[in-house]
Design a protein around this motif. Structure first.
Motif, PDB file in Angstrom:
ATOM      1  N   LYS A 182       0.769  -0.955  -0.214  1.00  0.00           N
ATOM      2  CA  LYS A 182      -0.085   0.606   0.089  1.00  0.00           C
ATOM      3  C   LYS A 182       1.238   1.519  -0.044  1.00  0.00           C
ATOM      4  N   ASP A 183       1.410   1.207   0.975  1.00  0.00           N
ATOM      5  CA  ASP A 183       2.833   2.530   0.155  1.00  0.00           C
ATOM      6  C   ASP A 183       3.820   1.861  -0.535  1.00  0.00           C
ATOM      7  N   GLY A 184       4.261   2.912  -1.098  1.00  0.00           N
ATOM      8  CA  GLY A 184       5.463   2.487  -2.073  1.00  0.00           C
ATOM      9  C   GLY A 184       5.103   3.154  -3.323  1.00  0.00           C
TER      10      GLY A 184
ATOM     11  N   GLU B 194       2.634   7.486  -0.017  1.00  0.00           N
ATOM     12  CA  GLU B 194       3.175   8.075   1.976  1.00  0.00           C
ATOM     13  C   GLU B 194       2.309   8.158   2.946  1.00  0.00           C
ATOM     14  N   GLN B 195       1.547   7.003   3.760  1.00  0.00           N
ATOM     15  CA  GLN B 195       0.742   7.535   3.986  1.00  0.00           C
ATOM     16  C   GLN B 195      -0.553   7.862   4.013  1.00  0.00           C
ATOM     17  N   ASN B 196      -0.788   8.926   3.713  1.00  0.00           N
ATOM     18  CA  ASN B 196      -2.321  10.292   3.233  1.00  0.00           C
ATOM     19  C   ASN B 196      -1.847  10.571   2.094  1.00  0.00           C
ATOM     20  N   LYS B 197      -0.992  10.461   2.053  1.00  0.00           N
ATOM     21  CA  LYS B 197      -0.447  11.312   0.732  1.00  0.00           C
ATOM     22  C   LYS B 197      -0.468  10.672  -0.521  1.00  0.00           C
TER      23      LYS B 197
ATOM     24  N   ALA C 268       1.045  16.266  -9.240  1.00  0.00           N
ATOM     25  CA  ALA C 268      -0.270  16.798  -8.171  1.00  0.00           C
ATOM     26  C   ALA C 268       0.573  16.111  -7.031  1.00  0.00           C
ATOM     27  N   GLU C 269      -0.470  16.198  -5.922  1.00  0.00           N
ATOM     28  CA  GLU C 269      -0.441  15.629  -5.038  1.00  0.00           C
ATOM     29  C   GLU C 269      -2.291  15.380  -4.771  1.00  0.00           C
TER      30      GLU C 269
ATOM     31  N   THR D  85      -8.531  13.962  -2.201  1.00  0.00           N
ATOM     32  CA  THR D  85      -8.595  15.244  -2.648  1.00  0.00           C
ATOM     33  C   THR D  85      -7.697  15.817  -3.196  1.00  0.00           C
ATOM     34  N   GLN D  86      -8.104  16.620  -4.147  1.00  0.00           N
ATOM     35  CA  GLN D  86      -6.073  17.314  -4.466  1.00  0.00           C
ATOM     36  C   GLN D  86      -5.582  18.286  -3.379  1.00  0.00           C
TER      37      GLN D  86
END
Length: 81
Positions: free
Chosen positions: A12-14, A34-37, A48-49, A59-60
């Motif tokens: 999931k992270d990666g 990365e975690q919630n991003k 974009a993030e 959400t962007q």
């Protein structure tokens, strides 16, 4: 036509890489989670993030404005794939 092998498996992270249809072209999309991003890089020129909300929606937060359909496609590949 969707190739079932177009997603590189990852935890999931990666890092993820897959093809995405954007502006009527098929482009490479790279995502670093990365975690919630989610840090999104499309075709080395669109960045974009995205933030993962507690209800699971994205959400962007910054970067080039992405259409909702692109955000949903990324969500399916990274979070539900």
């Amino acid at each position: 036509m969707k190739d079932q092998n177009d997603t590189i498996p990852a935890a999931k992270d990666g890092k993820y890489e897959f093809l995405i249809n954007y502006s009527e072209r098929e482009l490479t999309c790279k995502v670093e989670k990365e975690q919630n991003k989610l840090h999104v890089f499309i075709d080395n020129n669109i960045n974009a993030e995205l933030e993962i909300q507690p209800d699971g929606t994205l959400t962007q937060a910054s970067g080039n404005s992405l259409p909702e359909s692109t955000i949903e496609f990324i969500k399916k590949h990274v979070l539900e794939g």
